[in-house]
Each structure stands twice: as C-alpha cells, then as structure tokens.
Design an enzyme around this catalytic site. Structure first.
Site, short mmCIF file in Angstrom:
data_model
loop_
_atom_site.label_atom_id
_atom_site.label_comp_id
_atom_site.label_asym_id
_atom_site.label_seq_id
_atom_site.Cartn_x
_atom_site.Cartn_y
_atom_site.Cartn_z
N ARG A 165 5.71 -46.01 -32.13
CA ARG A 165 6.66 -45.56 -31.10
C ARG A 165 6.39 -44.11 -30.74
O ARG A 165 6.39 -43.74 -29.56
CB ARG A 165 8.09 -45.75 -31.63
CG ARG A 165 9.19 -45.17 -30.74
CD ARG A 165 10.54 -45.57 -31.31
NE ARG A 165 11.62 -44.74 -30.84
CZ ARG A 165 12.26 -44.92 -29.69
NH1 ARG A 165 11.90 -45.89 -28.88
NH2 ARG A 165 13.26 -44.13 -29.34
N HIS A 171 16.18 -42.18 -25.36
CA HIS A 171 16.52 -40.99 -26.12
C HIS A 171 17.51 -40.11 -25.38
O HIS A 171 17.22 -38.98 -25.04
CB HIS A 171 15.26 -40.16 -26.39
CG HIS A 171 14.61 -40.50 -27.68
ND1 HIS A 171 13.36 -40.06 -28.01
CD2 HIS A 171 15.02 -41.25 -28.72
CE1 HIS A 171 13.02 -40.51 -29.21
NE2 HIS A 171 14.03 -41.23 -29.65
N TYR A 174 20.70 -38.85 -15.40
CA TYR A 174 19.28 -38.75 -15.11
C TYR A 174 18.63 -40.05 -14.64
O TYR A 174 17.52 -40.02 -14.10
CB TYR A 174 18.52 -38.29 -16.37
CG TYR A 174 18.84 -36.89 -16.79
CD1 TYR A 174 19.20 -36.62 -18.11
CD2 TYR A 174 18.80 -35.83 -15.89
CE1 TYR A 174 19.49 -35.32 -18.52
CE2 TYR A 174 19.09 -34.54 -16.29
CZ TYR A 174 19.44 -34.28 -17.61
OH TYR A 174 19.74 -33.02 -18.00
#
Length: 380
Positions: free
Chosen positions: A314, A337, A346
């Site tokens: 990852r 994240h 975002y």
C-alpha cells in the site's frame, strides 16, 4: 426567642455541615454533576469541616477541584471502563491497548489515578524503553496512558494530565521500504495464482488487507474500471472474533481507478477464482482471510528475496502514485486518507484526476518492466 437563636451559625452559601452521633462533623456539598459529595472522613471540629468546604469552593472556582473518590480508582479499572465506554475506540485498538497494559504497563495498573504524577510517568516510560518491548508498542502504551488520563481530567478525577514527555507518544518507526515496479511484478509471478490479483490491488490500488478481504464481486466496476471500497474486514490477534465494519471515516469509502495494466489481471481473477458474493475467496469458497493472504505473501517474498510486509505494498502504491504526478489531494482520495470533513471538501477537486493517476501508474509499470504481469492464471 432571640436567646434561642444565639450562637447559631449563619447558613452557608456553599455546602453544609452536620454533627454526627459520634460528636464529629460531616461536611458535604452538591457537586457539578448534581450529586451530593461528602468529605472523605468526618472532622473533629466544625471549624475543620468549614475549612475543608472553603477549600473545595475555592478549588471549584479556580478549576483545581477534583473528585477525590474517583481519583482513588485504580488505573486498571478506569482504563477498562474507558475502553468499554468510548465509542471512538475500535475493537482492534482496544485489543492492542489491553495487550500493552498486560505487557508494558504493569507498574501502573494498581495505582490510584491521582497518584500517577509526572515523575511516576517518566520513571515508568524510562523503564519501559529499557525493557524488551518494541518502540512501537511503548509509544502505543504512552498514547493510551495519555488518552486515559485526559479522560480523567475531563471527569475531574485529576487536575492535570501527568503525561508531559515531549514526543513520547510518537511512533518513530523506520521508513517503510518501497518496492519497485519490477519487484511488484516478480511478487505477482511468484505468489500462488489465487493471490495474484490480491497483490496487484494492494500495490497499484493502495488497498489495505482488510479492504481486500471485504471486496464483493459487485465492487469490481467493469464499466468504469474501478474498485469500490465500502467495508473493512477485521481479524483480532488474540481473539477468534472476526467481523466486518465500515471504514473509520467517510473518506475510506471510495472508488479507486484501476491502472490499465492491472485490469486484465482482475478480469482473469474474476473468471477463474471470484465467488458469487466475495471477489477474493479461499479454496473452501468462503471469504479469503487475512492470515491466508499473509502466509501466501510470505512464501512469495521469500522466493523473490524481499523483506517487504504486505502493508508495504500500500505504501508502495502511494509512492508510485506520487511519482506519477499525483497531488496530495489525489493521494488522499486514492488511499482514503482523510477525515470525513476533508473528504467532502476535496473530493470535487479530483473528479477525473484518479483515472489520469491510474494511467500514469501503468506508464511507470511499463518503464519499470512491470508489464510482465501474467496474462493468464492457472487454477491452483
């Protein structure tokens, strides 16, 4: 009548004092919770009881008051209640905290909360660092201690958190290794065919092992060539309990564009190995378990001569995506994240960018010889 009232003390604005049959005096007051609080022990004189109430009143006004009864509760008991009652504590973290309590926090367990002072914490931390425990588990223990004592401050069991060691809770683990595209390709070739697509989505789509195990066949979007991450599969280390849960934040629920060079591998897996419900299944037809993935991965990495962990795949995927020109926002979306608020703020900025990132990842793979991904898969 005037004589009857002579000598009678004026009514107190705060607290009350009453004489006990023993001749001693008991002081009490109504606490912030609305419950009557009584002094720890009776006083010999009413003047002593009066002084105690005056001090309590002053402490309450200055914010220095503490619940003496709660302050006497052993850390072990209070910490267990904290883990049981705090909805923000997940079962995996609770298991980790209890293991660390057993292995690294023995010296603190039977101590009353109010006796755990900064010098006590420094002494415990220094001893723990010199012991056999790993730096990561010691840092975890300190963070847990700090969290519990923060709760004790909020509950007014103690006035101030005694965990005052700068940087003690930081996990200063060494930098995670990153695989090259060629190494990823070699791992995919070396692993048992049933697990090849597992390595591919972990490395090139940045999925966690639990997210891999939770993937449904319906989560593979053939029209848009995306993988939908909706759930996480949890396997506890010290308990047979296994369960599925939602990601910690809304950002964890995401669609990840599959790099073009990886898509044929997923299609091949779908044809040969996928189950009707779960995309990754074992030979028994049930959901693929994390331990099975771990064992297959260890065998493959030994063949290739690497020391990577499965989670390093990852990390590799994120690093390669960054190398492709992905922005911080792109990386946050791709890996999930972000906090829920940040995800909503975002996510609109990267619509369409994820496919550009996926395409760039394939270009990196081709330049790094990762195009040697197996074109066919044999049933193991």
């Amino acid at each position: 009548m005037a004589e009857a009232k002579k000598g009678k003390k004026p009514r107190r604005d705060f607290g009350s004092i009453r004489e006990l049959p023993s001749g001693k005096f008991q002081a009490s007051y109504i606490g912030r919770t609305g419950i009557r609080q009584t002094a720890p022990a009776p006083f010999k004189t009413d003047r002593d009881a009066d002084r105690w109430l005056n001090k309590v009143e002053a402490d309450l006004s200055s914010g220095a008051w503490q619940d003496e009864a709660l302050g006497k509760v052993p850390f072990r008991q209070y910490a267990e209640d904290y883990l049981d009652e705090n909805e923000e504590v997940g079962e995996r973290w609770a298991e980790t905290c209890r293991r660390n309590m057993r292995l690294h926090m023995v010296d603190l367990l039977d101590m009353p909360l109010k006796t755990i002072t900064p010098p006590i914490v420094r002494k415990w931390y220094s001893k723990a660092r010199k012991g056999k425990g790993g730096k990561t588990s010691i840092a975890q223990s300190y963070r847990f201690l700090r969290a519990v004592m923060n709760a004790a401050v909020r509950d007014e069991a103690i006035v101030k958190n005694p965990c005052q060691i700068p940087g003690a809770g930081a996990d200063k683990a060494s930098e995670r290794p990153i695989a090259t595209p060629d190494q990823v390709a070699k791992l995919i070739e070396a692993i048992t065919p049933r697990y090849r697509a597992v390595v591919a989505v972990a490395a090139w789509c940045t999925l966690r092992r639990g997210e891999v195990c939770a993937l449904r066949t319906a989560d593979i979007d053939t029209e848009h060539k995306e993988v939908w991450v909706r759930k996480n599969w949890v396997e506890l280390l010290e308990s047979p309990k296994k369960f599925e849960k939602d990601p910690k934040t809304q950002a964890g629920k995401r669609e990840v564009s599959v790099p073009p060079h990886v898509w044929p591998l997923l299609i091949a897996h779908a044809d040969e190995f996928a189950g009707p419900e779960f995309f990754f299944i074992g030979k028994d037809g049930n959901r693929m378990r994390g331990n099975a993935i771990y064992q297959a991965f260890v065998r493959a990495r030994e063949k290739v001569g690497l020391t990577l962990t499965f989670h390093d795949l990852r990390h590799t995927g994120q690093s390669l995506a960054a190398a492709s020109g992905a922005s911080t926002v792109d990386l946050m979306k791709r890996a999930g994240h972000s906090t829920a608020v940040a995800a909503q703020r975002y996510i609109h900025a990267v619509e369409g960018r994820d496919k550009e990132v996926a395409k760039a990842l394939s270009e990196i793979a081709e330049n790094g010889s990762a195009a040697r991904l197996p074109k066919t898969i044999k049933i193991d």
